[in-house]
Design a protein around this motif. Structure first.
Motif, short mmCIF file in Angstrom:
data_model
loop_
_atom_site.label_atom_id
_atom_site.label_comp_id
_atom_site.label_asym_id
_atom_site.label_seq_id
_atom_site.Cartn_x
_atom_site.Cartn_y
_atom_site.Cartn_z
N GLY A 107 62.05 45.48 33.26
CA GLY A 107 61.49 45.27 31.93
C GLY A 107 60.12 44.60 31.99
O GLY A 107 59.17 45.00 31.31
N SER A 108 60.01 43.56 32.82
CA SER A 108 58.74 42.86 32.99
C SER A 108 57.70 43.78 33.63
O SER A 108 56.54 43.83 33.21
CB SER A 108 58.96 41.61 33.86
N ASN A 109 58.13 44.54 34.62
CA ASN A 109 57.20 45.47 35.30
C ASN A 109 56.65 46.49 34.32
O ASN A 109 55.49 46.88 34.39
CB ASN A 109 57.91 46.20 36.45
N ARG A 110 57.49 46.92 33.40
CA ARG A 110 57.04 47.91 32.41
C ARG A 110 55.99 47.31 31.50
O ARG A 110 54.95 47.89 31.25
CB ARG A 110 58.24 48.40 31.60
N LEU A 117 64.91 35.63 48.72
CA LEU A 117 64.99 36.57 47.60
C LEU A 117 63.58 37.00 47.23
O LEU A 117 62.79 36.19 46.72
CB LEU A 117 65.68 35.92 46.39
N CYS A 118 63.24 38.25 47.52
CA CYS A 118 61.91 38.78 47.20
C CYS A 118 61.97 39.37 45.78
O CYS A 118 62.66 40.36 45.55
CB CYS A 118 61.52 39.86 48.19
N VAL A 119 61.24 38.75 44.87
CA VAL A 119 61.27 39.18 43.47
C VAL A 119 60.18 40.22 43.22
O VAL A 119 59.03 39.99 43.56
CB VAL A 119 61.08 37.97 42.54
N HIS A 120 60.55 41.34 42.70
CA HIS A 120 59.71 42.50 42.32
C HIS A 120 59.67 43.56 43.44
O HIS A 120 60.25 44.61 43.31
CB HIS A 120 58.29 42.12 41.90
N GLY A 156 53.84 49.03 37.75
CA GLY A 156 54.50 50.08 38.53
C GLY A 156 56.02 49.89 38.55
O GLY A 156 56.55 48.96 37.95
N LYS A 157 56.68 50.81 39.23
CA LYS A 157 58.15 50.76 39.35
C LYS A 157 58.52 50.56 40.81
O LYS A 157 57.97 51.23 41.68
CB LYS A 157 58.76 52.09 38.87
N ALA A 158 59.46 49.69 41.05
CA ALA A 158 59.92 49.45 42.44
C ALA A 158 60.61 50.71 42.98
O ALA A 158 61.24 51.45 42.22
CB ALA A 158 60.88 48.27 42.46
N ASP A 162 63.86 54.48 34.06
CA ASP A 162 62.83 54.54 35.12
C ASP A 162 63.28 55.40 36.30
O ASP A 162 62.44 55.98 37.00
CB ASP A 162 62.52 53.13 35.65
N HIS A 163 64.59 55.45 36.54
CA HIS A 163 65.10 56.17 37.72
C HIS A 163 66.27 57.05 37.32
O HIS A 163 67.44 56.73 37.62
CB HIS A 163 65.53 55.16 38.80
N PRO A 164 65.99 58.16 36.62
CA PRO A 164 67.10 59.03 36.21
C PRO A 164 67.87 59.48 37.44
O PRO A 164 67.29 59.77 38.47
CB PRO A 164 66.38 60.22 35.55
N GLY A 165 69.17 59.48 37.33
CA GLY A 165 69.97 59.88 38.48
C GLY A 165 70.56 58.70 39.23
O GLY A 165 71.45 58.86 40.06
#
Ligand SMILES: [Zn+2]
Length: 420
Positions: free
Chosen positions: A290-293, A263-266, A298-300, A337-340
């Motif tokens: 949430g943590s990334n923000r 399991l690769c986290v992030h 950045g955003k994955a 973060d990812h509309p759509g």
């Protein structure tokens, strides 16, 4: 005598593995799902069944939080008072606060217990927890679901290798894992992964989180390397790949760490070549938006991951890097973060994707015959006439959980609990 069937009926049922059902039901016996379908169809099949109604609600599988650190819950004040200007700046601050407040005292355990209670109230049936102390293992008995407590190891020096291998012999068959490729000696990474395979465990670790991680993996330079040198953590035994435009995924692949039990986290900063590695090795990715923000890392590339069919899970990370640890908010942050992004894809991450990531896919994560009847009846606002309305409402909770009931099976009776 076999236990009686109970039909749980709601205006909407979202099994995740099949199309949503209007006026649907889930037939449950002894805490296991017997059937999922339209209410009248199931009533025809089980005419003697007791019926439990959830008016104005949607039935969904209980949620799975695939990544958190409960032992850091007493550090919740960090996100209120500290704005990270760099990833290592946040680590430094977090470690200083941890040293100040102690690593494993009563207050640490009490805060962890409170955070776990909030997970249960959110309708989380399984938690993938990472700790250095093993402290959250004490909380398993009080939780309604599965608390998977992974003890985390790290260290770059040769001395660390010896020490960690010795420490592992004292862990028996407990869950153990590595922190991250940039902080853990290659031999320790491989030993931990081999041990996980031998014991049939999944193997979660932090991968490609801050932008500076790829530079560290490629060249052994940059923000992370500087931080390690300053703190005396650096070791020349760390061997960067020397390959440009690649990073942790490539590195882990070279070490043989990545497979469908990893399991690769992030996974925020991933090169083109690494997308292909992630796809072919079959590992899961746990998104922590949430943590990334908060950490501003950045955003994955979620849309790319979905396009490639890479299994995705959702995690809150800890209260030291996320002001609210609620999967409901994580689902909402993803929509921002990812509309759509399709709400059905997001719900799948928070349920079935999480169960696969934690190796629980045969028991949890969807409403289907044979699985545990761990469900949520989530109360909907009025006027939800279409599946799209229902889906959109489920991922719209910016501040945390909606009103919901936990439905779990135990023994011969199906319990239903209010979550306040
Ligand atoms: Zn983490």
């Amino acid at each position: 005598m076999r236990d009686q069937i109970v039909l749980h009926r709601a205006p909407w049922v979202l099994p995740v593995v099949q199309a949503p059902l209007a006026n649907g039901a889930v037939a449950v016996r002894s805490g296991r799902i017997e059937a999922v379908g339209g209410f009248s169809e199931l009533q025809g099949m089980y005419s003697d069944a007791a019926v439990v109604d959830y008016p104005d609600s949607v039935l969904i599988p209980a949620l799975i939080n695939a990544h958190t650190h409960l032992e850091l819950s007493n550090l919740a004040h960090i996100t209120a008072i500290f704005r990270p200007e760099s990833f290592t700046g946040w680590i430094e601050n977090m470690l200083a606060e941890r040293r100040r407040s102690g690593f494993s005292g009563e207050s640490v355990l009490a805060a962890a217990a409170q955070a776990l209670t909030s997970q249960q109230q959110d309708g989380v049936i399984a938690v993938g927890d990472i700790s250095n102390t093993g402290l959250p293992r004490k909380l398993s008995a009080a939780f309604w679901g599965e608390l998977l407590c992974f003890k985390e190891f790290y260290g770059l020096s040769a001395a660390t290798v010896k020490g960690t291998l010795q420490a592992l012999t004292r862990e028996g068959d407990q869950l153990c894992t590595a922190h991250a490729p940039y902080s853990t000696h290659a031999e320790v990474l491989q030993a931990l992964k081999q041990r996980s395979l031998r014991l049939g465990h999944v193997f979660p670790l932090h991968v490609a989180e801050p932008p500076s991680e790829a530079e560290m993996m490629n060249s052994g330079r940059g923000e992370i390397a500087d931080f390690f040198h300053e703190r005396g953590f650096w070791s020349d035994s760390f061997q960067p790949t020397g390959i440009d435009n690649t990073g942790s995924v490539q590195y882990l692949h070279q070490l043989g760490i990545l497979d469908d039990r990893t399991l690769c986290v992030h996974c925020i900063h991933v090169s083109e070549k690494e997308f292909a590695i992630l796809q072919t090795t079959g590992c899961s990715i746990c998104l922590c938006p949430g943590s990334n923000r908060y950490l501003n890392v950045g955003k994955a590339p979620v849309v790319d991951f979905l396009r490639l069919g890479i299994p995705l899970a959702l995690g809150t990370d800890s209260l030291s890097s996320n002001p609210v640890i609620s999967l409901w908010r994580e689902m909402f942050v993803l929509t921002e973060d990812h509309p759509g992004l399709a709400p059905a894809d997001i719900l799948r991450m928070a349920t079935l994707g999480g169960s696969k990531a934690l190796g629980l896919e045969h028991e949890l994560g969807s409403l289907e015959k044979g699985k545990r009847a761990a469900m949520l009846a989530v109360v909907l606002c009025g006027g939800k006439n279409t599946v799209q309305d229902v889906m959109e409402e489920l991922v719209s909770h910016a501040n945390g959980r909606p009103p919901l009931k936990l439905i779990g099976g135990s023994g011969s009776c199906v319990t239903s609990r209010e979550a306040n």
